[in-house]
Design a protein around this motif. Structure first.
Motif, mmCIF file in Angstrom:
data_model
loop_
_atom_site.group_PDB
_atom_site.id
_atom_site.type_symbol
_atom_site.label_atom_id
_atom_site.label_comp_id
_atom_site.label_asym_id
_atom_site.label_seq_id
_atom_site.Cartn_x
_atom_site.Cartn_y
_atom_site.Cartn_z
ATOM 1 N N GLY A 54 -5.317 -28.399 -39.956
ATOM 2 C CA GLY A 54 -5.055 -28.466 -41.381
ATOM 3 C C GLY A 54 -5.262 -29.890 -41.895
ATOM 4 O O GLY A 54 -4.980 -30.864 -41.196
ATOM 5 N N TYR A 55 -5.773 -29.995 -43.120
ATOM 6 C CA TYR A 55 -6.019 -31.293 -43.744
ATOM 7 C C TYR A 55 -5.500 -31.288 -45.172
ATOM 8 O O TYR A 55 -5.508 -30.264 -45.847
ATOM 9 C CB TYR A 55 -7.518 -31.627 -43.753
ATOM 10 C CG TYR A 55 -8.058 -31.811 -42.370
ATOM 11 C CD1 TYR A 55 -8.001 -33.053 -41.759
ATOM 12 C CD2 TYR A 55 -8.581 -30.746 -41.664
ATOM 13 C CE1 TYR A 55 -8.470 -33.233 -40.466
ATOM 14 C CE2 TYR A 55 -9.058 -30.918 -40.369
ATOM 15 C CZ TYR A 55 -8.999 -32.152 -39.785
ATOM 16 O OH TYR A 55 -9.451 -32.320 -38.510
ATOM 17 N N ARG A 56 -5.087 -32.445 -45.615
ATOM 18 C CA ARG A 56 -4.629 -32.636 -46.987
ATOM 19 C C ARG A 56 -5.620 -33.566 -47.678
ATOM 20 O O ARG A 56 -5.952 -34.633 -47.155
ATOM 21 C CB ARG A 56 -3.247 -33.260 -46.984
ATOM 22 C CG ARG A 56 -2.723 -33.567 -48.366
ATOM 23 C CD ARG A 56 -1.365 -34.248 -48.258
ATOM 24 N NE ARG A 56 -0.820 -34.503 -49.563
ATOM 25 C CZ ARG A 56 0.116 -35.382 -49.799
ATOM 26 N NH1 ARG A 56 0.633 -36.087 -48.819
ATOM 27 N NH2 ARG A 56 0.568 -35.572 -51.014
ATOM 28 N N ASP A 94 0.364 -27.784 -45.821
ATOM 29 C CA ASP A 94 0.986 -27.588 -47.122
ATOM 30 C C ASP A 94 2.502 -27.550 -46.945
ATOM 31 O O ASP A 94 3.065 -26.570 -46.460
ATOM 32 C CB ASP A 94 0.486 -26.297 -47.753
ATOM 33 C CG ASP A 94 0.934 -26.138 -49.188
ATOM 34 O OD1 ASP A 94 1.871 -26.854 -49.617
ATOM 35 O OD2 ASP A 94 0.345 -25.311 -49.888
ATOM 36 N N GLU A 109 -4.887 -30.925 -52.360
ATOM 37 C CA GLU A 109 -5.479 -29.690 -51.847
ATOM 38 C C GLU A 109 -5.204 -29.642 -50.361
ATOM 39 O O GLU A 109 -5.270 -30.663 -49.677
ATOM 40 C CB GLU A 109 -6.998 -29.693 -52.024
ATOM 41 C CG GLU A 109 -7.488 -29.545 -53.421
ATOM 42 C CD GLU A 109 -9.010 -29.542 -53.454
ATOM 43 O OE1 GLU A 109 -9.633 -28.851 -52.619
ATOM 44 O OE2 GLU A 109 -9.565 -30.251 -54.298
ATOM 45 N N TYR A 110 -4.902 -28.464 -49.872
ATOM 46 C CA TYR A 110 -4.716 -28.271 -48.446
ATOM 47 C C TYR A 110 -5.810 -27.354 -47.943
ATOM 48 O O TYR A 110 -6.075 -26.315 -48.543
ATOM 49 C CB TYR A 110 -3.335 -27.675 -48.159
ATOM 50 C CG TYR A 110 -2.235 -28.648 -48.487
ATOM 51 C CD1 TYR A 110 -1.807 -29.574 -47.552
ATOM 52 C CD2 TYR A 110 -1.649 -28.661 -49.743
ATOM 53 C CE1 TYR A 110 -0.807 -30.487 -47.857
ATOM 54 C CE2 TYR A 110 -0.648 -29.564 -50.050
ATOM 55 C CZ TYR A 110 -0.233 -30.465 -49.100
ATOM 56 O OH TYR A 110 0.744 -31.364 -49.404
ATOM 57 N N ARG A 111 -6.425 -27.763 -46.860
ATOM 58 C CA ARG A 111 -7.514 -26.984 -46.287
ATOM 59 C C ARG A 111 -7.228 -26.752 -44.813
ATOM 60 O O ARG A 111 -6.722 -27.633 -44.129
ATOM 61 C CB ARG A 111 -8.832 -27.733 -46.426
ATOM 62 C CG ARG A 111 -9.119 -28.206 -47.841
ATOM 63 C CD ARG A 111 -10.298 -27.504 -48.413
ATOM 64 N NE ARG A 111 -10.498 -27.858 -49.804
ATOM 65 C CZ ARG A 111 -11.553 -28.487 -50.249
ATOM 66 N NH1 ARG A 111 -12.500 -28.872 -49.426
ATOM 67 N NH2 ARG A 111 -11.686 -28.726 -51.529
ATOM 68 N N PHE A 112 -7.567 -25.584 -44.351
ATOM 69 C CA PHE A 112 -7.394 -25.246 -42.946
ATOM 70 C C PHE A 112 -8.763 -24.881 -42.409
ATOM 71 O O PHE A 112 -9.470 -24.067 -42.996
ATOM 72 C CB PHE A 112 -6.418 -24.070 -42.802
ATOM 73 C CG PHE A 112 -5.863 -23.942 -41.423
ATOM 74 C CD1 PHE A 112 -4.842 -24.765 -40.998
ATOM 75 C CD2 PHE A 112 -6.368 -23.006 -40.537
ATOM 76 C CE1 PHE A 112 -4.317 -24.661 -39.717
ATOM 77 C CE2 PHE A 112 -5.861 -22.886 -39.269
ATOM 78 C CZ PHE A 112 -4.831 -23.720 -38.852
ATOM 79 N N PHE A 113 -9.156 -25.514 -41.325
ATOM 80 C CA PHE A 113 -10.474 -25.299 -40.754
ATOM 81 C C PHE A 113 -10.371 -24.760 -39.339
ATOM 82 O O PHE A 113 -9.517 -25.179 -38.564
ATOM 83 C CB PHE A 113 -11.267 -26.614 -40.711
ATOM 84 C CG PHE A 113 -11.570 -27.151 -42.079
ATOM 85 C CD1 PHE A 113 -12.644 -26.671 -42.807
ATOM 86 C CD2 PHE A 113 -10.779 -28.139 -42.646
ATOM 87 C CE1 PHE A 113 -12.918 -27.161 -44.077
ATOM 88 C CE2 PHE A 113 -11.037 -28.636 -43.903
ATOM 89 C CZ PHE A 113 -12.112 -28.148 -44.620
#
Length: 173
Positions: free
Chosen positions: A144-146, A44, A162-166
């Motif tokens: 992290g992924y967008r 992000d 959307e930003y996701r963190f795995f």
């Protein structure tokens, strides 16, 4: 695909890669991208405003941050590993890389981490891209992924990002 009637207007269409944001200029009519969803590595950038400003000030690719934080952090991790190894010989540096990222006192800059290490502390570098807790073999355990979505223009609609963190799952036993 679009000329064959297959695409985001008629079928959910997804893409993954390092630059799904750059598809608009590659097509003759960006309207064909309406509904397309892409997933790419990313963080992000609103949370990294100071860092992205520094990238913009120094790079010819202003506004493109894919892998920027991760690349910066890789350099810092390698420099810290070299400092701890006390030499710049590649195999000695490699032996220290994993331990620079986990199990120690969290620190977020080269100078801070270096001072802790010089003082005898184990360190855990937390960089621009977050924590880099590496496995014993050096694989990252978090990323992290967008998620980008096109509304029919040459670029995705940033308001729909959307930003996701795995974090990786661990299995005991």
């Amino acid at each position: 695909m679009h000329t064959q009637g297959v695409g985001p207007n008629s079928l959910a269409t997804y893409g993954i890669g390092t630059n799904t944001r750059g598809l608009g200029p590659a097509v003759s009519d960006p309207a064909v991208l309406a509904g397309f969803t892409g997933v790419e590595p990313g963080l992000d950038t609103d949370e990294l405003f100071e860092f992205t400003q520094q990238v913009d000030d120094r790079a010819e690719t202003a506004g493109v941050y894919t892998w920027a934080a991760e690349t910066y952090d890789a350099v810092i991790i390698t420099a810290l590993a070299s400092e701890i190894a006390g030499i710049d010989e590649p195999s000695a540096v490699a032996e220290q890389i994993v331990d620079v990222t986990r199990g120690g006192v969290p620190c977020s800059s080269f100078l801070e981490c270096r001072e802790l290490a010089i003082g005898g502390e184990d360190i855990a570098y937390v960089g621009q891209g977050g924590g880099y807790v590496l496995t014993d073999t050096g694989d990252p355990t978090e990323a992290g992924y967008r998620v980008v979505r096109y509304a029919g223009a040459t670029a995705p609609d940033p308001g729909r990002d959307e930003y996701r963190f795995f974090a990786a799952l661990t299995i005991d036993g």
